[in-house]
Design an enzyme around this catalytic site. Structure first.
Site, PDB file in Angstrom:
ATOM      1  CB  CYS A 198     -13.669  16.952  16.647  1.00 27.55           C
ATOM      2  SG  CYS A 198     -12.967  16.785  15.534  1.00 27.55           S
TER       3      CYS A 198
HETATM    4  N1  COA Z   1      -8.830   3.959  -0.960  1.00 27.69           N
HETATM    5  C1  COA Z   1      -7.494   2.265  -0.693  1.00 27.69           C
HETATM    6  N2  COA Z   1      -6.678   2.332   0.132  1.00 27.69           N
HETATM    7  C2  COA Z   1      -5.797   3.131   0.998  1.00 27.69           C
HETATM    8  C3  COA Z   1      -7.181   4.075   1.214  1.00 27.69           C
HETATM    9  C4  COA Z   1      -7.614   4.911   0.659  1.00 27.69           C
HETATM   10  N3  COA Z   1      -8.422   5.596   0.418  1.00 27.69           N
HETATM   11  N4  COA Z   1      -6.350   4.764   1.954  1.00 27.69           N
HETATM   12  C5  COA Z   1      -5.150   4.279   2.863  1.00 27.69           C
HETATM   13  N5  COA Z   1      -5.320   2.652   1.779  1.00 27.69           N
HETATM   14  C6  COA Z   1      -4.882   1.538   2.455  1.00 27.69           C
HETATM   15  C7  COA Z   1      -3.082   1.840   3.360  1.00 27.69           C
HETATM   16  O1  COA Z   1      -2.507   2.377   2.442  1.00 27.69           O
HETATM   17  C8  COA Z   1      -3.065   0.389   3.714  1.00 27.69           C
HETATM   18  O2  COA Z   1      -2.696  -0.332   3.292  1.00 27.69           O
HETATM   19  P1  COA Z   1      -1.674  -1.810   3.339  1.00 27.69           P
HETATM   20  O3  COA Z   1      -2.363  -2.407   4.227  1.00 27.69           O
HETATM   21  O4  COA Z   1      -1.695  -2.407   2.233  1.00 27.69           O
HETATM   22  O5  COA Z   1      -0.098  -0.630   3.790  1.00 27.69           O
HETATM   23  C9  COA Z   1      -4.491   0.334   3.846  1.00 27.69           C
HETATM   24  O6  COA Z   1      -5.574   0.602   3.217  1.00 27.69           O
HETATM   25  C10 COA Z   1      -4.245   0.687   5.613  1.00 27.69           C
HETATM   26  O7  COA Z   1      -4.480   2.237   6.085  1.00 27.69           O
HETATM   27  P2  COA Z   1      -4.969   3.075   7.237  1.00 27.69           P
HETATM   28  O8  COA Z   1      -4.007   4.306   7.029  1.00 27.69           O
HETATM   29  O9  COA Z   1      -4.164   2.131   8.524  1.00 27.69           O
HETATM   30  O10 COA Z   1      -6.346   3.099   7.605  1.00 27.69           O
HETATM   31  P3  COA Z   1      -7.109   2.630   8.643  1.00 27.69           P
HETATM   32  O11 COA Z   1      -7.856   0.903   8.966  1.00 27.69           O
HETATM   33  O12 COA Z   1      -6.799   3.093   9.785  1.00 27.69           O
HETATM   34  O13 COA Z   1      -7.884   3.573   8.188  1.00 27.69           O
HETATM   35  C11 COA Z   1      -8.698   6.203   8.864  1.00 27.69           C
HETATM   36  C12 COA Z   1      -8.272   5.340   7.734  1.00 27.69           C
HETATM   37  C13 COA Z   1      -8.121   7.901   8.360  1.00 27.69           C
HETATM   38  C14 COA Z   1     -10.635   6.098   8.662  1.00 27.69           C
HETATM   39  C15 COA Z   1      -9.004   5.461  10.278  1.00 27.69           C
HETATM   40  O14 COA Z   1      -7.380   5.154  11.059  1.00 27.69           O
HETATM   41  C16 COA Z   1      -9.732   6.646  10.969  1.00 27.69           C
HETATM   42  O15 COA Z   1     -10.966   6.741  11.545  1.00 27.69           O
HETATM   43  N6  COA Z   1      -8.929   6.760  12.487  1.00 27.69           N
HETATM   44  C17 COA Z   1      -9.744   7.801  13.107  1.00 27.69           C
HETATM   45  C18 COA Z   1      -9.534   9.476  12.773  1.00 27.69           C
HETATM   46  C19 COA Z   1     -10.346  10.351  13.547  1.00 27.69           C
HETATM   47  O16 COA Z   1     -10.680   9.790  14.127  1.00 27.69           O
HETATM   48  N7  COA Z   1      -9.581  11.587  13.476  1.00 27.69           N
HETATM   49  C20 COA Z   1      -9.909  12.900  14.105  1.00 27.69           C
HETATM   50  C21 COA Z   1     -10.631  13.376  13.102  1.00 27.69           C
HETATM   51  S1  COA Z   1     -11.061  14.825  13.424  1.00 27.69           S
END
Ligand code: COA
Length: 408
Positions: free
Chosen positions: A193
């Site tokens: 990225c």
């Molecule tokens: N739909 C519904 N629920 C979902 C889901 C989906 N697609 N994906 C995950 N969940 C649920 C999980 O099961 C979890 O449930 P629980 O609390 O009952 O266990 C909850 O949502 C939270 O999941 P989590 O993975 O902790 O979500 P988050 O708030 O961390 O968001 C991202 C996920 C990926 C959006 C976030 O972590 C993020 O953007 N991180 C940075 C990523 C980044 O910058 N990456 C760089 C790539 S170059």
């Protein structure tokens, strides 16, 4: 003084903090003369190519949930016996709340939304045709070159800075160079990225060092090609796009953006990985495993990258004498709206307005290296000469790059 050569007050800083000292140094005169001849690099123009199709969260979620329903039905007996965990459905509300993403552009929609396929359909092309990645790059490059309006003979290098190359060789950058009739040299570089800011710094250093007078940096990203659309945690994250940046000596453009400083940083992490590579065929047992596509520990990435980037921006600003609170605009990497909110608050020392902290990921999703450049490209026309902003990208590696710019 040679044409295109100017006294550069920032000459020492562009290279990452080296300051030239005058006065008592025995070779002070010679050093001053060298600095006098340093050509100042600028961002002369940018360009954008947006694929024609887009996918809303609702469309993506309904394809994912159809896949989940099929999987659970096909495996009902094993699930009933407790041998298999049923897959959980995705949710459009979760996606928007957790990431800020509402839709994404893609090079092929039908394949991604077919629950039996769940990847873009991108047919192979003959070697006589432009590859799809080079084609997108050329379209973005033409946009940037037209906005620059300069003579293409002044471009002496092409850098393709992106997360995923179509093939190992010949370089996509050389294909782009050939398609646009650019002389000199070209090469590909991948810093995930952060590729665009690493590419801009490389280009600026080439200009500063006198290797070339102009560089075309292209960032074609078909992120849908490495995204696991069957993974609930990440199936919504990415989109496709291409951006281009023309970096030249300041004499080759009127207007544009002075580059006040560029800085790069990397710090190893396994939290964002893609193990696809040329040695996969030597370990056939791993072919098709989920780690041969994008995988991440999203929460950890969030927790670790945000403070790293804040510190980097604030330190870099201080080192080049820029007050971060006075920045008119932040063009940050577009991965997650909550990350950008936190970074914006700390850098500006207040809650940034929507105008100050540009968000384009609602419509584009994460487009890897291109994200901060789309933000910059689409939201800078109101700058007056002398106003300052920051292009900043961050991602896998970990890696991060900062480019402070001032409107000329
Ligand atoms: N739909 C519904 N629920 C979902 C889901 C989906 N697609 N994906 C995950 N969940 C649920 C999980 O099961 C979890 O449930 P629980 O609390 O009952 O266990 C909850 O949502 C939270 O999941 P989590 O993975 O902790 O979500 P988050 O708030 O961390 O968001 C991202 C996920 C990926 C959006 C976030 O972590 C993020 O953007 N991180 C940075 C990523 C980044 O910058 N990456 C760089 C790539 S170059």
């Amino acid at each position: 003084m040679a044409e295109g050569a100017h006294r550069s007050p920032l000459a020492g800083l562009i290279g990452g903090g080296l300051k030239l000292r005058y006065g008592s140094h025995p070779r002070a005169d010679k050093r001053l003369r060298m600095e006098t001849l340093v050509p100042q690099p600028i961002i002369a123009a940018t360009g954008l190519y947006v694929p024609p199709e887009s996918i809303s969260n609702d469309e993506l979620v309904s394809a994912f949930n159809a896949y989940v329903a099929n999987f659970n039905a096909e495996n009902a007996a094993a699930i009933a016996r407790g041998e298999l965990t049923p897959l959980q459905p995705s949710s459009a509300e979760f996606i928007e709340k957790a990431s800020g993403i509402k839709s994404r552009y893609v090079v092929n929609k039908s394949g991604i939304l077919d629950p039996a396929v769940m990847r873009p359909n991108i047919p192979e092309r003959s070697n006589a045709e432009l590859s799809v990645l080079a084609e997108m790059a050329v379209l973005a490059a033409r946009d940037a070159l037209a906005a620059w309006g300069g003579d293409i003979v002044e471009i002496g290098a092409v850098i393709c800075a992106a997360s995923n190359m179509q093939r190992p060789y010949p370089a996509i950058a050389i294909e782009v160079q050939n398609a646009l009739g650019i002389s000199g040299f070209a090469f590909d570089m991948n810093v995930a990225c952060s590729s665009a800011t690493f590419g801009i710094k490389t280009a600026a250093d080439f200009v500063l060092g006198g290797s070339v007078r102009g560089v075309l940096v292209v960032n074609p990203e078909i992120c849908s090609g490495h995204l696991n659309f069957r993974d609930r945690d990440s199936h919504f994250i990415f989109g496709d796009v291409a951006t281009a940046v023309v970096v030249t000596e300041e004499t080759l453009a009127s207007g544009g953006w002075a580059i006040l400083g560029t800085r790069l940083k990397t710090e190893f992490s396994n939290n964002i990985r893609n193990n696809f590579g040329f040695l996969n065929r030597c370990a056939p047992e791993g072919i098709g495993a989920p780690d041969k596509l994008f995988v991440q520990e999203g929460r950890k990435v969030f927790r670790e990258v945000v403070p790293m980037v804040i510190e980097m921006i604030v330190d870099h600003a201080e080192d080049i004498g820029v007050d971060p609170r006075g920045l008119k605009r932040l063009w940050l990497h577009q991965a997650n709206i909550n990350m950008n909110d936190m970074i914006g608050r700390r850098v500006l020392d207040r809650a940034p307005t929507a105008e100050e902290n540009v968000i384009i990921l609602d419509a584009f999703a994460n487009t890897s290296s291109a994200g901060s450049i789309i933000a910059f490209h689409s939201s800078n026309s109101d700058f007056a000469p002398g106003e300052t902003g920051l292009i900043c990208s961050f991602g896998a590696g970990y890696s991060a790059g900062t480019v402070f710019v001032r409107k000329r």
